[in-house]
Design an enzyme around this catalytic site. Structure first.
Site, PDB file in Angstrom:
ATOM      1  N   ASN A 105       1.546  83.524  26.685  1.00 48.28           N
ATOM      2  CA  ASN A 105       1.611  82.151  27.172  1.00 48.28           C
ATOM      3  C   ASN A 105       1.603  82.111  28.701  1.00 48.28           C
ATOM      4  O   ASN A 105       2.252  82.935  29.344  1.00 48.28           O
ATOM      5  CB  ASN A 105       2.898  81.491  26.655  1.00 48.28           C
ATOM      6  CG  ASN A 105       2.939  81.431  25.140  1.00 48.28           C
ATOM      7  OD1 ASN A 105       1.918  81.220  24.496  1.00 48.28           O
ATOM      8  ND2 ASN A 105       4.116  81.624  24.561  1.00 48.28           N
ATOM      9  N   ASP A 135      12.033  91.222  20.869  1.00 42.27           N
ATOM     10  CA  ASP A 135      12.287  89.823  21.225  1.00 42.27           C
ATOM     11  C   ASP A 135      13.564  89.352  20.526  1.00 42.27           C
ATOM     12  O   ASP A 135      13.674  89.458  19.298  1.00 42.27           O
ATOM     13  CB  ASP A 135      11.080  88.969  20.808  1.00 42.27           C
ATOM     14  CG  ASP A 135      11.132  87.566  21.383  1.00 42.27           C
ATOM     15  OD1 ASP A 135      12.183  86.894  21.223  1.00 42.27           O
ATOM     16  OD2 ASP A 135      10.141  87.133  21.974  1.00 42.27           O
ATOM     17  N   HIS A 139       3.368  89.010  23.840  1.00 34.73           N
ATOM     18  CA  HIS A 139       4.058  89.047  22.550  1.00 34.73           C
ATOM     19  C   HIS A 139       3.236  89.881  21.571  1.00 34.73           C
ATOM     20  O   HIS A 139       2.018  89.700  21.472  1.00 34.73           O
ATOM     21  CB  HIS A 139       4.164  87.646  21.943  1.00 34.73           C
ATOM     22  CG  HIS A 139       5.047  86.696  22.672  1.00 34.73           C
ATOM     23  ND1 HIS A 139       6.338  86.437  22.282  1.00 34.73           N
ATOM     24  CD2 HIS A 139       4.825  85.920  23.767  1.00 34.73           C
ATOM     25  CE1 HIS A 139       6.875  85.534  23.101  1.00 34.73           C
ATOM     26  NE2 HIS A 139       5.979  85.203  24.010  1.00 34.73           N
ATOM     27  N   HIS A 146       4.391  88.486  30.099  1.00 27.54           N
ATOM     28  CA  HIS A 146       4.741  89.291  28.926  1.00 27.54           C
ATOM     29  C   HIS A 146       3.742  89.026  27.822  1.00 27.54           C
ATOM     30  O   HIS A 146       3.209  87.924  27.701  1.00 27.54           O
ATOM     31  CB  HIS A 146       6.165  89.010  28.442  1.00 27.54           C
ATOM     32  CG  HIS A 146       6.467  87.559  28.236  1.00 27.54           C
ATOM     33  ND1 HIS A 146       6.753  86.695  29.273  1.00 27.54           N
ATOM     34  CD2 HIS A 146       6.512  86.812  27.112  1.00 27.54           C
ATOM     35  CE1 HIS A 146       6.975  85.484  28.793  1.00 27.54           C
ATOM     36  NE2 HIS A 146       6.822  85.520  27.489  1.00 27.54           N
ATOM     37  N   GLN A 170       5.147  78.795  27.877  1.00 27.95           N
ATOM     38  CA  GLN A 170       5.821  79.902  28.564  1.00 27.95           C
ATOM     39  C   GLN A 170       7.209  79.452  29.002  1.00 27.95           C
ATOM     40  O   GLN A 170       7.353  78.418  29.663  1.00 27.95           O
ATOM     41  CB  GLN A 170       5.005  80.365  29.780  1.00 27.95           C
ATOM     42  CG  GLN A 170       5.574  81.627  30.428  1.00 27.95           C
ATOM     43  CD  GLN A 170       4.740  82.133  31.611  1.00 27.95           C
ATOM     44  OE1 GLN A 170       3.803  81.460  32.049  1.00 27.95           O
ATOM     45  NE2 GLN A 170       5.088  83.295  32.121  1.00 27.95           N
TER      46      GLN A 170
HETATM   47  P1  AMP Z   1       7.520  82.756  26.197  1.00 30.80           P
HETATM   48  O1  AMP Z   1       7.911  81.488  25.490  1.00 30.80           O
HETATM   49  O2  AMP Z   1       6.111  83.192  25.936  1.00 30.80           O
HETATM   50  O3  AMP Z   1       7.842  82.702  27.672  1.00 30.80           O
HETATM   51  O4  AMP Z   1       8.401  83.879  25.530  1.00 30.80           O
HETATM   52  C1  AMP Z   1       9.659  84.229  25.977  1.00 30.80           C
HETATM   53  C2  AMP Z   1      10.248  85.082  24.875  1.00 30.80           C
HETATM   54  O5  AMP Z   1      11.307  85.838  25.419  1.00 30.80           O
HETATM   55  C3  AMP Z   1      10.821  84.281  23.713  1.00 30.80           C
HETATM   56  O6  AMP Z   1      10.178  84.694  22.511  1.00 30.80           O
HETATM   57  C4  AMP Z   1      12.311  84.639  23.723  1.00 30.80           C
HETATM   58  O7  AMP Z   1      12.829  84.774  22.414  1.00 30.80           O
HETATM   59  C5  AMP Z   1      12.301  85.955  24.451  1.00 30.80           C
HETATM   60  N1  AMP Z   1      13.509  86.270  25.209  1.00 30.80           N
HETATM   61  C6  AMP Z   1      14.155  85.487  26.106  1.00 30.80           C
HETATM   62  N2  AMP Z   1      15.197  86.145  26.655  1.00 30.80           N
HETATM   63  C7  AMP Z   1      15.203  87.378  26.086  1.00 30.80           C
HETATM   64  C8  AMP Z   1      16.026  88.534  26.230  1.00 30.80           C
HETATM   65  N3  AMP Z   1      17.067  88.550  27.065  1.00 30.80           N
HETATM   66  N4  AMP Z   1      15.733  89.626  25.496  1.00 30.80           N
HETATM   67  C9  AMP Z   1      14.685  89.623  24.634  1.00 30.80           C
HETATM   68  N5  AMP Z   1      13.859  88.567  24.451  1.00 30.80           N
HETATM   69  C10 AMP Z   1      14.128  87.462  25.172  1.00 30.80           C
END
Ligand code: AMP
Ligand code: ZN
Length: 138
Positions: free
Chosen positions: A88, A32, A103, A101, A95
């Site tokens: 989420n 992440d 975490h 995804h 989300q």
């Molecule tokens: P969520 O808030 O559960 O949708 O989590 C999205 C996650 O994706 C967050 O923790 C971001 O830091 C992560 N994220 C967003 N874009 C990228 C990316 N290009 N590469 C890796 N992680 C990402």
């Protein structure tokens, strides 16, 4: 199955570079970029499902075994004291990327505080009423 406007579809397909820790025909596991702790990783299915409500059952059945494999590697490799699995669904639930995804957040003694909530105190009647609302739809 993919969504051409979805960044995680592109990352999962290898079209956008990522720090990948694991890949097979169904999943890519990436670091992440906004890691909450050292080693924070995301399990991404290669196919596009917006969230757990849409996730294909055969894919879903493979998510936890993979999470267990990654968790064991995290425990050994990162020497974390524990870890949280967070998933989420929907903007209201936090989300931000609408591609399913999971975490995987390693936890270290004295480290970041995530996954904290203030316990409520529902009455037995409130618990019963909420349970019945869910059960009625199963
Ligand atoms: P969520 O808030 O559960 O949708 O989590 C999205 C996650 O994706 C967050 O923790 C971001 O830091 C992560 N994220 C967003 N874009 C990228 C990316 N290009 N590469 C890796 N992680 C990402
Ligand atoms: Zn996607």
């Amino acid at each position: 199955m993919r969504d051409d406007n979805c960044i995680f579809c592109k990352i999962a397909a290898g079209e956008i570079p990522s720090k990948t820790v694991y890949e097979d025909e169904t999943f890519r596991v990436i670091m992440d970029l906004g890691a909450a702790s050292e080693g924070h990783a995301l399990i991404l299915p290669k196919d596009h499902y917006a969230n757990v409500l849409e996730l294909d059952e055969a894919i879903a059945a493979k998510v936890l075994p993979l999470a267990g494999k990654i968790a064991r590697a995290m425990k050994k490799g990162l020497k974390c004291d524990g870890l949280n699995l967070v998933q989420n669904n929907g903007e209201t639930a936090g989300q931000t990327v609408m591609h399913f995804h999971l975490h995987m957040i390693p936890r270290y003694k004295g480290g970041c505080e995530v996954i904290e909530w203030k316990p409520g105190s529902p009455t037995p009647e409130e618990l019963e009423a909420a349970a019945e609302k869910i059960k009625a739809e199963l």
